[in-house]
Write a protein that holds these residues in place. Structure first.
Motif, PDB file in Angstrom:
ATOM      1  N   LEU A 150       7.878   4.498  48.339  1.00 57.37           N
ATOM      2  CA  LEU A 150       8.766   3.518  48.966  1.00 57.37           C
ATOM      3  C   LEU A 150       8.836   3.868  50.450  1.00 57.37           C
ATOM      4  N   PRO A 151       8.761   2.880  51.353  1.00 58.98           N
ATOM      5  CA  PRO A 151       8.847   3.181  52.786  1.00 58.98           C
ATOM      6  C   PRO A 151      10.049   4.053  53.117  1.00 58.98           C
ATOM      7  N   LYS A 152       9.849   5.022  53.992  1.00 55.33           N
ATOM      8  CA  LYS A 152      10.862   6.050  54.252  1.00 55.33           C
ATOM      9  C   LYS A 152      12.202   5.449  54.667  1.00 55.33           C
ATOM     10  N   ARG A 153      12.176   4.516  55.617  1.00 56.03           N
ATOM     11  CA  ARG A 153      13.441   3.957  56.106  1.00 56.03           C
ATOM     12  C   ARG A 153      14.176   3.169  55.017  1.00 56.03           C
ATOM     13  N   LEU A 154      13.419   2.455  54.204  1.00 57.06           N
ATOM     14  CA  LEU A 154      14.038   1.711  53.107  1.00 57.06           C
ATOM     15  C   LEU A 154      14.616   2.664  52.069  1.00 57.06           C
ATOM     16  N   ALA A 155      13.882   3.736  51.779  1.00 57.11           N
ATOM     17  CA  ALA A 155      14.364   4.723  50.811  1.00 57.11           C
ATOM     18  C   ALA A 155      15.678   5.349  51.277  1.00 57.11           C
ATOM     19  N   VAL A 156      15.745   5.686  52.558  1.00 61.25           N
ATOM     20  CA  VAL A 156      16.971   6.278  53.107  1.00 61.25           C
ATOM     21  C   VAL A 156      18.117   5.283  53.055  1.00 61.25           C
ATOM     22  N   LYS A 157      17.829   4.028  53.323  1.00 61.65           N
ATOM     23  CA  LYS A 157      18.887   3.012  53.315  1.00 61.65           C
ATOM     24  C   LYS A 157      19.493   2.841  51.924  1.00 61.65           C
ATOM     25  N   VAL A 158      18.612   2.702  50.904  1.00 64.11           N
ATOM     26  CA  VAL A 158      19.129   2.410  49.563  1.00 64.11           C
ATOM     27  C   VAL A 158      19.662   3.653  48.856  1.00 64.11           C
ATOM     28  N   ALA A 159      19.146   4.842  49.220  1.00 60.65           N
ATOM     29  CA  ALA A 159      19.567   6.066  48.521  1.00 60.65           C
ATOM     30  C   ALA A 159      20.683   6.805  49.227  1.00 60.65           C
ATOM     31  N   ILE A 160      20.812   6.609  50.541  1.00 63.01           N
ATOM     32  CA  ILE A 160      21.813   7.369  51.296  1.00 63.01           C
ATOM     33  C   ILE A 160      22.878   6.458  51.909  1.00 63.01           C
ATOM     34  N   VAL A 161      22.452   5.473  52.696  1.00 63.77           N
ATOM     35  CA  VAL A 161      23.414   4.659  53.439  1.00 63.77           C
ATOM     36  C   VAL A 161      24.253   3.770  52.526  1.00 63.77           C
ATOM     37  N   GLU A 162      23.586   2.978  51.693  1.00 62.92           N
ATOM     38  CA  GLU A 162      24.316   2.006  50.873  1.00 62.92           C
ATOM     39  C   GLU A 162      25.304   2.637  49.892  1.00 62.92           C
TER      40      GLU A 162
END
Length: 259
Positions: free
Chosen positions: A227-239
């Motif tokens: 999964l693209p790194k930025r998308l992975a960080v968004k869905v796993a950490i930010v959201e």
């Protein structure tokens, strides 16, 4: 047959403490924020001691009846079914009450006689008192920072346990955890840990919870499966951290600069 050994990276003297607490038959309370490895530590120690582990994830509907047992109708008979607490007491398992403060007050009352010299449980519906098996151990976890003032353990309850505080690992240890758990590239693991520490220090955002090691592991898993790194960080950490759109946008921008 191969057995999966729970991965756990010792941080200090917690393994030695647990072994001595178990040897002395003292209840054990693990304190600390969500995702700092409390549950994984208990799994690891149960495996290390070769003991069966019974885990109860406590919530506001968890009652003493759920733990002790109940009568059920089976055919034309009414029979008694032991709950997980009673089973653990009888067979000498490790009983883990995860987030014990979330449970109803009657749960605390039910375990009182197990947390002192008596090490016994009274089942009022049967009129029986059961002495704990020699190998029985009671472990509980508690997040002192969660909904402070609403779901706290009474001092008198805390003093029935030995206790150990868990915190987020040092950066080098957390990097190793991510690599061991997910086989992620070390450079990406370092960036994820930097993101985690950066957000943990942003106390002005007023987040109810901060970035746990668990969230970092989730992000690493997603990245490892492409999964693209930025998308992975968004869905796993930010959201998972916030529902506030402005805070989420600010965190996303921050993370995008770091990954």
């Amino acid at each position: 047959m191969s057995v999966n050994i729970p991965f756990y990276h010792p941080i200090d003297k917690e393994v030695e403490v647990f072994e001595n607490v178990y040897q002395n038959k003292i209840p054990f309370l693990l304190k600390g924020p969500t995702g700092t490895g409390k549950s994984r530590f208990v799994e690891y120690m149960a495996h290390k001691l070769d003991k069966k582990l019974i885990t109860i994830s406590c919530h506001e509907e968890t009652s003493s009846t759920d733990l002790i047992g109940r009568f059920i109708i089976k055919g034309a008979e009414t029979i008694w079914i032991d709950g997980p607490l009673t089973k653990a007491v009888k067979e000498g398992s490790i009983l883990y009450l995860d987030e014990i403060a979330e449970a109803r007050p009657d749960v605390i009352v039910a375990i009182h006689s197990l947390t002192d010299h008596r090490r016994e449980i009274y089942i009022d519906k049967l009129g029986e008192t059961i002495k704990a098996h020699e190998d029985f151990m009671l472990v509980a976890s508690f997040n002192p920072g969660y909904q402070r003032g609403f779901k706290e353990l009474k001092p008198s309850t805390k003093q029935r346990f030995t206790a150990l505080s868990f915190a987020y690992p040092e950066a080098s240890q957390e990097i190793e955890i991510l690599i061991q758990e997910t086989n992620i590239d070390p450079d990406i693991a370092k960036k994820l840990v930097k993101i985690g520490n950066k957000i943990r220090n942003l106390t002005e955002l007023g987040l109810a919870e901060t970035v746990s090691t668990r969230l970092l592991v989730d992000a690493a898993k997603l990245i490892h499966t492409n999964l693209p790194k930025r998308l992975a960080v968004k869905v796993a950490i930010v959201e998972p951290l916030t529902d506030d759109l402005e805070i989420a946008e600010a965190l996303t921008d921050l993370c995008n600069l770091m990954i």
